[in-house]
Design an enzyme around this catalytic site. Structure first.
Site, PDB file in Angstrom:
ATOM      1  N   ARG A 127       0.253  -1.226  -0.111  1.00 47.09           N
ATOM      2  CA  ARG A 127       0.124   0.036  -0.462  1.00 47.09           C
ATOM      3  C   ARG A 127       0.886   0.781  -0.287  1.00 47.09           C
ATOM      4  O   ARG A 127       2.148   1.073   0.642  1.00 47.09           O
ATOM      5  CB  ARG A 127      -0.826  -0.338   0.932  1.00 47.09           C
ATOM      6  CG  ARG A 127      -1.839  -1.504   1.142  1.00 47.09           C
ATOM      7  CD  ARG A 127      -3.063  -0.627  -0.107  1.00 47.09           C
ATOM      8  NE  ARG A 127      -4.249  -1.558   0.127  1.00 47.09           N
ATOM      9  CZ  ARG A 127      -4.186  -2.667  -0.043  1.00 47.09           C
ATOM     10  NH1 ARG A 127      -3.156  -3.169  -0.956  1.00 47.09           N
ATOM     11  NH2 ARG A 127      -5.288  -3.279  -0.841  1.00 47.09           N
ATOM     12  N   GLU A 177      -3.759   8.414  -4.801  1.00 48.87           N
ATOM     13  CA  GLU A 177      -3.844   7.009  -6.340  1.00 48.87           C
ATOM     14  C   GLU A 177      -5.509   7.704  -7.039  1.00 48.87           C
ATOM     15  O   GLU A 177      -6.414   8.040  -6.587  1.00 48.87           O
ATOM     16  CB  GLU A 177      -4.073   5.869  -5.932  1.00 48.87           C
ATOM     17  CG  GLU A 177      -2.401   5.030  -6.049  1.00 48.87           C
ATOM     18  CD  GLU A 177      -2.669   3.812  -5.090  1.00 48.87           C
ATOM     19  OE1 GLU A 177      -3.151   3.174  -6.013  1.00 48.87           O
ATOM     20  OE2 GLU A 177      -1.480   3.398  -4.958  1.00 48.87           O
ATOM     21  N   HIS A 198      -0.774   0.483  -9.611  1.00 45.02           N
ATOM     22  CA  HIS A 198      -1.374  -0.441  -9.034  1.00 45.02           C
ATOM     23  C   HIS A 198      -1.407  -1.734 -10.054  1.00 45.02           C
ATOM     24  O   HIS A 198      -3.202  -1.884  -9.440  1.00 45.02           O
ATOM     25  CB  HIS A 198      -2.603   0.652  -8.076  1.00 45.02           C
ATOM     26  CG  HIS A 198      -3.544  -0.788  -6.911  1.00 45.02           C
ATOM     27  ND1 HIS A 198      -3.159   0.649  -5.897  1.00 45.02           N
ATOM     28  CD2 HIS A 198      -3.174  -1.389  -6.897  1.00 45.02           C
ATOM     29  CE1 HIS A 198      -3.595  -0.854  -5.216  1.00 45.02           C
ATOM     30  NE2 HIS A 198      -3.500  -1.404  -5.377  1.00 45.02           N
TER      31      HIS A 198
END
Length: 328
Positions: A239, A268, A287
């Protein structure tokens, strides 16, 4: 017994589902928001779904109110999710008594490949060899072999173990960092977060694969980077909140680490003006380390496998601790 599934995942597994659980009433949430059972309209007042599948479809345009229904359902007893980590605060309603939550290991092989390929490409002097080629220079380059390296994998769940399996295939030494210091078959040694000041200086590749919680938030801070071996590689597929991004930038300036491979970020999507994009020592991916072509199929198989265990009253795979749900 009832299950509630979205139309898209139901269509993918309907035949296998019928063969596995012929007595299960599978109610389908249709794209228009209506409910059906065996192709006929179903009265919402009769919905008492015990089994839920929180697939990625639930968060797309066709997901409708599937997640709000799950979050507020007094009848839900088990939900299989499509996520490896459930630290996002949006999942907090699932951390309740009487509801078993299982996370996903379907993405673990793809993420492990992402980590391994990036690490190998940085350990081997590919860029230097390419520079000699461009210069038409017949210049051999001596390189360190992967079997000479030590990999520190912070977080040793499904993803961490898959990474370890691949690294060890190349002869690398693997150290697992996890809550328990007990021996782990896929790791040469095991340590805990408290040992990082002693273990970081020895690691050539550091992989962040742990959950985000109060203990791990900003784990990779200024002290963390100061302890890293100069020339080491940092890979974060956990993360974004695990990394103090300003401390990382300062560390890169002194080669602690020498390279950072980042699939996750504090913010993000990553803003276009973020410094990461153009930094010569950083690799940015959006991601997407889980985007292996087989990830979806493995997710379908995991739901069916856990469903079979649930119906037999046997322990399921990947049961998530309530304390880790919504903890980010």
């Amino acid at each position: 017994m009832q299950a509630l599934l979205l139309r898209a995942p139901y269509d993918r597994i309907s035949e296998r589902l019928a063969a596995l659980a012929p007595a299960l009433d599978v109610v389908v949430l249709e794209p228009d928001g209506g409910l059906t059972l065996n192709g006929a309209a179903f009265d919402p007042a009769g919905l008492k779904a015990e089994i839920w599948w929180l697939s990625l479809d639930a968060f797309g345009k066709r997901g409708g109110d599937y997640f709000p229904r799950l979050a507020g359902s007094p009848d839900a007893r088990w939900v299989q999710t499509a996520f490896a980590g459930l630290d996002n605060p949006m999942f907090k309603p699932l951390a309740r008594e009487g509801l078993t939550v299982t996370n996903s290991s379907a993405q673990a092989p793809a993420i492990a490949e992402y980590v391994t390929i990036h690490a190998l490409s940085l350990l081997h002097p590919i860029a230097e060899q390419a520079a000699h080629q461009r210069a038409h220079a017949w210049t051999p380059v001596t390189f360190r072999e992967v079997g000479q390296t030590r990999w520190l994998i912070v977080g040793f769940g499904n993803i961490g173990r898959e990474i370890a399996q691949r690294a060890r295939a190349f002869g690398a030494q693997v150290e697992a960092v996890r809550r328990s210091p007990a021996a782990e078959g896929l790791a040469d040694t095991v340590s805990t977060l408290a040992d990082l000041p002693q273990t970081l200086p020895e690691a050539d590749v550091v992989v962040l694969a742990c959950a985000l919680n109060d203990e791990t938030r900003n784990l990779a801070d200024a002290a963390f980077f100061a302890a890293m071996k100069p020339g080491a590689i940092l890979i974060n597929i956990g993360r974004g909140g695990l990394v103090d991004e300003d401390a990382l930038r300062a560390g890169l300036d002194r080669d602690q680490p020498a390279h950072a491979v980042l699939d996750v970020f504090q913010t993000e999507p990553l803003p276009a003006e973020a410094w990461f994009w153009d930094h010569p020592k950083v690799r940015v991916t959006p991601h997407a380390s889980n985007r292996g072509e087989l990830t979806g199929a493995r997710g379908d198989e995991l739901f069916l496998a856990n469903l079979a265990l649930y119906l037999r009253g046997e322990p399921m795979r990947n049961v998530t601790r309530a304390a880790d749900i919504g903890a980010g």
